[in-house]
Design a protein around this motif. Structure first.
Motif, PDB file in Angstrom:
ATOM      1  N   ALA A  55       0.829  -1.213   0.000  1.00  0.00           N
ATOM      2  CA  ALA A  55       0.000   0.000   0.000  1.00  0.00           C
ATOM      3  C   ALA A  55       0.862   1.262   0.000  1.00  0.00           C
ATOM      4  O   ALA A  55       0.556   2.236  -0.687  1.00  0.00           O
ATOM      5  CB  ALA A  55      -0.935  -0.012   1.202  1.00  0.00           C
ATOM      6  N   LEU A  56       1.943   1.247   0.748  1.00  0.00           N
ATOM      7  CA  LEU A  56       2.855   2.400   0.775  1.00  0.00           C
ATOM      8  C   LEU A  56       3.373   2.700  -0.631  1.00  0.00           C
ATOM      9  O   LEU A  56       3.440   3.847  -1.053  1.00  0.00           O
ATOM     10  CB  LEU A  56       4.034   2.109   1.720  1.00  0.00           C
ATOM     11  CG  LEU A  56       5.193   3.111   1.696  1.00  0.00           C
ATOM     12  CD1 LEU A  56       4.800   4.398   2.413  1.00  0.00           C
ATOM     13  CD2 LEU A  56       6.457   2.517   2.351  1.00  0.00           C
ATOM     14  N   LEU A  57       3.747   1.651  -1.348  1.00  0.00           N
ATOM     15  CA  LEU A  57       4.402   1.847  -2.648  1.00  0.00           C
ATOM     16  C   LEU A  57       3.428   1.991  -3.811  1.00  0.00           C
ATOM     17  O   LEU A  57       3.792   2.508  -4.864  1.00  0.00           O
ATOM     18  CB  LEU A  57       5.385   0.701  -2.931  1.00  0.00           C
ATOM     19  CG  LEU A  57       6.601   0.613  -2.000  1.00  0.00           C
ATOM     20  CD1 LEU A  57       7.508  -0.543  -2.414  1.00  0.00           C
ATOM     21  CD2 LEU A  57       7.408   1.908  -1.978  1.00  0.00           C
ATOM     22  N   THR A  58       2.175   1.523  -3.642  1.00  0.00           N
ATOM     23  CA  THR A  58       1.227   1.619  -4.770  1.00  0.00           C
ATOM     24  C   THR A  58       0.103   2.615  -4.536  1.00  0.00           C
ATOM     25  O   THR A  58      -0.553   3.037  -5.491  1.00  0.00           O
ATOM     26  CB  THR A  58       0.549   0.263  -5.063  1.00  0.00           C
ATOM     27  OG1 THR A  58      -0.266  -0.094  -3.928  1.00  0.00           O
ATOM     28  CG2 THR A  58       1.558  -0.822  -5.356  1.00  0.00           C
ATOM     29  N   GLY A  59      -0.193   2.935  -3.277  1.00  0.00           N
ATOM     30  CA  GLY A  59      -1.348   3.806  -2.997  1.00  0.00           C
ATOM     31  C   GLY A  59      -2.671   3.064  -3.030  1.00  0.00           C
ATOM     32  O   GLY A  59      -3.730   3.679  -2.928  1.00  0.00           O
ATOM     33  N   ASP A  60      -2.628   1.750  -3.168  1.00  0.00           N
ATOM     34  CA  ASP A  60      -3.837   0.922  -3.085  1.00  0.00           C
ATOM     35  C   ASP A  60      -3.772   0.108  -1.806  1.00  0.00           C
ATOM     36  O   ASP A  60      -2.737  -0.514  -1.520  1.00  0.00           O
ATOM     37  CB  ASP A  60      -3.912  -0.088  -4.247  1.00  0.00           C
ATOM     38  CG  ASP A  60      -4.095   0.577  -5.594  1.00  0.00           C
ATOM     39  OD1 ASP A  60      -4.571   1.728  -5.639  1.00  0.00           O
ATOM     40  OD2 ASP A  60      -3.762  -0.075  -6.597  1.00  0.00           O
ATOM     41  N   TYR A  61      -4.869   0.066  -1.089  1.00  0.00           N
ATOM     42  CA  TYR A  61      -4.891  -0.826   0.062  1.00  0.00           C
ATOM     43  C   TYR A  61      -4.708  -2.273  -0.415  1.00  0.00           C
ATOM     44  O   TYR A  61      -5.199  -2.666  -1.482  1.00  0.00           O
ATOM     45  CB  TYR A  61      -6.224  -0.714   0.799  1.00  0.00           C
ATOM     46  CG  TYR A  61      -6.309   0.419   1.808  1.00  0.00           C
ATOM     47  CD1 TYR A  61      -5.328   0.611   2.780  1.00  0.00           C
ATOM     48  CD2 TYR A  61      -7.414   1.274   1.818  1.00  0.00           C
ATOM     49  CE1 TYR A  61      -5.441   1.616   3.726  1.00  0.00           C
ATOM     50  CE2 TYR A  61      -7.541   2.292   2.767  1.00  0.00           C
ATOM     51  CZ  TYR A  61      -6.540   2.456   3.724  1.00  0.00           C
ATOM     52  OH  TYR A  61      -6.656   3.447   4.661  1.00  0.00           O
ATOM     53  N   ALA A  62      -4.019  -3.048   0.414  1.00  0.00           N
ATOM     54  CA  ALA A  62      -3.651  -4.424   0.027  1.00  0.00           C
ATOM     55  C   ALA A  62      -4.871  -5.308  -0.221  1.00  0.00           C
ATOM     56  O   ALA A  62      -4.847  -6.174  -1.093  1.00  0.00           O
ATOM     57  CB  ALA A  62      -2.790  -5.038   1.126  1.00  0.00           C
ATOM     58  N   TRP A  63      -5.949  -5.078   0.533  1.00  0.00           N
ATOM     59  CA  TRP A  63      -7.107  -5.968   0.419  1.00  0.00           C
ATOM     60  C   TRP A  63      -7.847  -5.799  -0.900  1.00  0.00           C
ATOM     61  O   TRP A  63      -8.736  -6.560  -1.235  1.00  0.00           O
ATOM     62  CB  TRP A  63      -8.051  -5.797   1.615  1.00  0.00           C
ATOM     63  CG  TRP A  63      -8.263  -4.377   2.036  1.00  0.00           C
ATOM     64  CD1 TRP A  63      -7.597  -3.722   3.031  1.00  0.00           C
ATOM     65  CD2 TRP A  63      -9.182  -3.433   1.472  1.00  0.00           C
ATOM     66  NE1 TRP A  63      -8.051  -2.421   3.115  1.00  0.00           N
ATOM     67  CE2 TRP A  63      -9.029  -2.226   2.179  1.00  0.00           C
ATOM     68  CE3 TRP A  63     -10.134  -3.493   0.439  1.00  0.00           C
ATOM     69  CZ2 TRP A  63      -9.769  -1.083   1.891  1.00  0.00           C
ATOM     70  CZ3 TRP A  63     -10.876  -2.369   0.157  1.00  0.00           C
ATOM     71  CH2 TRP A  63     -10.693  -1.174   0.877  1.00  0.00           C
ATOM     72  N   ARG A  64      -7.486  -4.787  -1.699  1.00  0.00           N
ATOM     73  CA  ARG A  64      -8.116  -4.642  -3.015  1.00  0.00           C
ATOM     74  C   ARG A  64      -7.552  -5.657  -4.013  1.00  0.00           C
ATOM     75  O   ARG A  64      -8.179  -5.951  -5.021  1.00  0.00           O
ATOM     76  CB  ARG A  64      -7.893  -3.236  -3.571  1.00  0.00           C
ATOM     77  CG  ARG A  64      -8.621  -2.178  -2.789  1.00  0.00           C
ATOM     78  CD  ARG A  64      -8.833  -0.932  -3.601  1.00  0.00           C
ATOM     79  NE  ARG A  64      -9.395   0.097  -2.763  1.00  0.00           N
ATOM     80  CZ  ARG A  64     -10.698   0.225  -2.505  1.00  0.00           C
ATOM     81  NH1 ARG A  64     -11.558  -0.597  -3.048  1.00  0.00           N
ATOM     82  NH2 ARG A  64     -11.130   1.183  -1.708  1.00  0.00           N
TER      83      ARG A  64
END
Ligand code: NG6
Ligand code: CA
Length: 520
Positions: free
Chosen positions: A87-96
């Motif tokens: 999430a830090l590196l992509t800006g997407d929460y992991a659960w997506r």
């Protein structure tokens, strides 16, 4: 709390937008700052002096906090490593995405080449980008060729330079990779890794507990490297194996080399440190220096290392031109597989501060982490901020700072929190989503492949979505119940009084909101 705001609406109405020009002007006047993210591993909210720790001294991190803003409502995106870093590196929460959970050391690359990432965005803005330290986001396309070119990896998702460990301190292979190759590998002694069956004839912790520096549980009792049994089996690569006691100095040296070589143009360094993750084997100059055994000693080592890097920035004359973000990938844990007496020696020390539980947990201890932001002359100094922020916001906030917009459908959970992160507004996010996955055992292996548990935090309130019966892992309560839980964090930071039955309307509203954000 504004239940009506969707992700995009919240983004547009984001706290940053109104006051951004002032900051943008300031940053333009100074040029683009260098950016360093110091990401600790399993460091808790209560583990630093500036967050109230009294049993440990962390003068260097405290000094950084004094020169910047210290956040008391900052969250890591998840209660374990891989999902937080994703999430830090992509800006997407992991659960997506599917499969974003604690990875074995031979797992394939989670972030795919071409996917939008923080280093990729900064590269577009003219930054030299580097990672030094823990990767733990998978490598290769299924089979990793430890003896040849390792790709995809950090260099394929936006980093120009990498000097990194594949996974965790406790997982094989215990070797460092520079760019695409294992460092110091002797071709005559090739590396083989297996997470299911033993390879080669090297002793394991299960067979030879007498050869260990400290005892380990069955999951950490595979191949012995440097007197420490690991998760997973490896053979070969003897000249390439790290020595735990020297590893942090080695990483610091590479971090310093990276910034020194690039001091005249903007750089981004992701310095992913290991402290105080297990196995805790500090350098002899820190061993025994805290009163808390190896866990405390590695926190002193972390603090010293942060100080050494900051001193180097001063010496290079770039301290004032460097934005530093220091935080942790998830909350703390005392026992995590090795008998290093962390539980017995903790005494009055509360690694999660006032919060319940820690790593692996959906309670606040899992993701409420220390976070310090400093940039002399720009970030408010000596300030404590209550703004609600999440590491997932780093992408959009730094995008705003360096003048990079986000592509449509990328970094969907990342909000522009630049102004709050600069300590200049207390208005943070309207909500954060907290996340963990249940740890389950298959044979002798533990994997975080169980139920995904989500919670939503907004204002004083937190709803933990109903999931499964209560669980715990290594003494940390996971915080689940089959039914929803509602807590008022202002009055009850330890999440002890579940108000779901007494406040059914608010419980339902928050649960509906969480569902909506999840599907959005
Ligand atoms: C767990 C490991 C733990 C640690 C963690 C990852 C067992 C019993 N425990 O599965 O030791 O490595 O994974 O930590 O296998 S993290 O900080 O990288 O998420
Ligand atoms: Ca971690």
């Amino acid at each position: 709390m504004n239940f009506a705001l969707s992700r995009r609406a919240a983004l547009l109405a984001g706290a940053g937008a109104a006051v951004l020009p002032r900051v943008a002007t300031a940053s333009t006047a100074r040029g683009k700052p260098n950016i360093i993210i110091i990401y600790a591993d399993d460091l808790g909210y209560g583990d630093l002096g500036c967050y109230g720790a009294t049993g440990l001294r962390t003068p260097n991190v405290d000094k950084l906090a004094g020169r910047g803003t210290r956040f008391v409502n900052a969250h890591s995106p998840s209660a374990t490593c891989t999902p937080s870093r994703y999430a830090l590196l992509t800006g997407d929460y992991a659960w997506r995405a599917s499969g974003v959970q604690i990875l074995p050391g031979d797992a394939p690359a989670l972030i795919r080449p071409g996917q939008f990432t923080l280093p990729h965005m900064l590269k577009k803005a003219g930054y030299a980008t580097g990672i030094v330290g823990k990767w733990h986001l998978g490598l290769g396309d299924g089979e990793v060729d430890w003896n040849g070119e390792i790709a995809p990896g950090p260099l394929d998702v936006g980093f120009d330079y990498g000097y990194f460990m594949p996974a965790t301190l406790d997982r094989v292979p215990t070797v460092l990779i520079e760019n695409r190759r294992v460092v110091n590998l002797d071709p005559a002694d090739p590396i083989h890794v297996d997470y299911r069956t033993k390879v080669g004839d090297e002793p394991t912790g299960a067979e030879h507990p007498d050869r260990l520096k400290f005892g380990a549980d069955p999951e950490h009792s595979n191949t012995i490297v440097n007197g420490i049994s690991r998760i997973g089996y490896m053979t070969g690569g003897r000249s390439a194996r790290w020595k735990d006691e020297d590893l942090t100095d080695q990483l610091l040296g590479k971090a310093i080399d990276f910034v020194a070589a690039r001091k005249d143009a903007p750089f981004f360094l992701y310095f992913a440190m290991n402290e105080p993750h297990v196995p805790r084997a500090p350098h002899p100059r820190f061993a025994g220096k805290s009163e808390m055994g190896p866990r405390g000693d590695t926190i002193l080592q972390f603090d010293w290392t942060v100080g050494a890097l900051m001193d180097k920035l001063e010496a290079l004359g770039i301290a004032d031109d460097t934005l530093v973000i220091l935080s942790s990938d998830n909350g703390p844990i005392l026992f995590d597989g090795y008998q290093d007496r962390a539980v017995e020696l903790a005494g009055e020390h509360k690694p999660s501060g006032p919060f319940s539980s820690g790593k692996y947990s959906i309670y606040e201890g899992g993701t409420r982490v220390p976070m310090i932001v400093s940039w002399p002359g720009h970030v408010r100094e000596g300030h404590m901020s209550k703004a609600l922020v999440d590491h997932v916001d780093v992408v959009a906030s730094l995008g705003a700072l360096v003048g990079q917009g986000l592509p449509r459908d990328a970094a969907v959970d990342s909000f522009d929190m630049l102004v709050p992160l600069m300590g200049r507004s207390e208005r943070g996010r309207d909500y954060v989503i907290e996340d963990t996955k249940l740890m389950v055992t298959t044979g002798t292996k533990v994997a975080s492949s169980g139920a995904r548990i989500l919670a939503i935090r907004s204002g004083d309130w937190k709803l933990i979505r109903g999931s499964v019966e209560p669980h715990e892992f290594h003494g940390n309560a996971i915080g689940t119940l089959p039914t929803h839980q509602l807590y008022n964090l202002a009055r009850d930071p330890g999440e002890r009084q579940n108000l779901a039955d007494t406040m059914p309307d608010l419980t339902r509203k928050l649960a509906d909101w969480l569902d909506k954000i999840e599907k959005d």
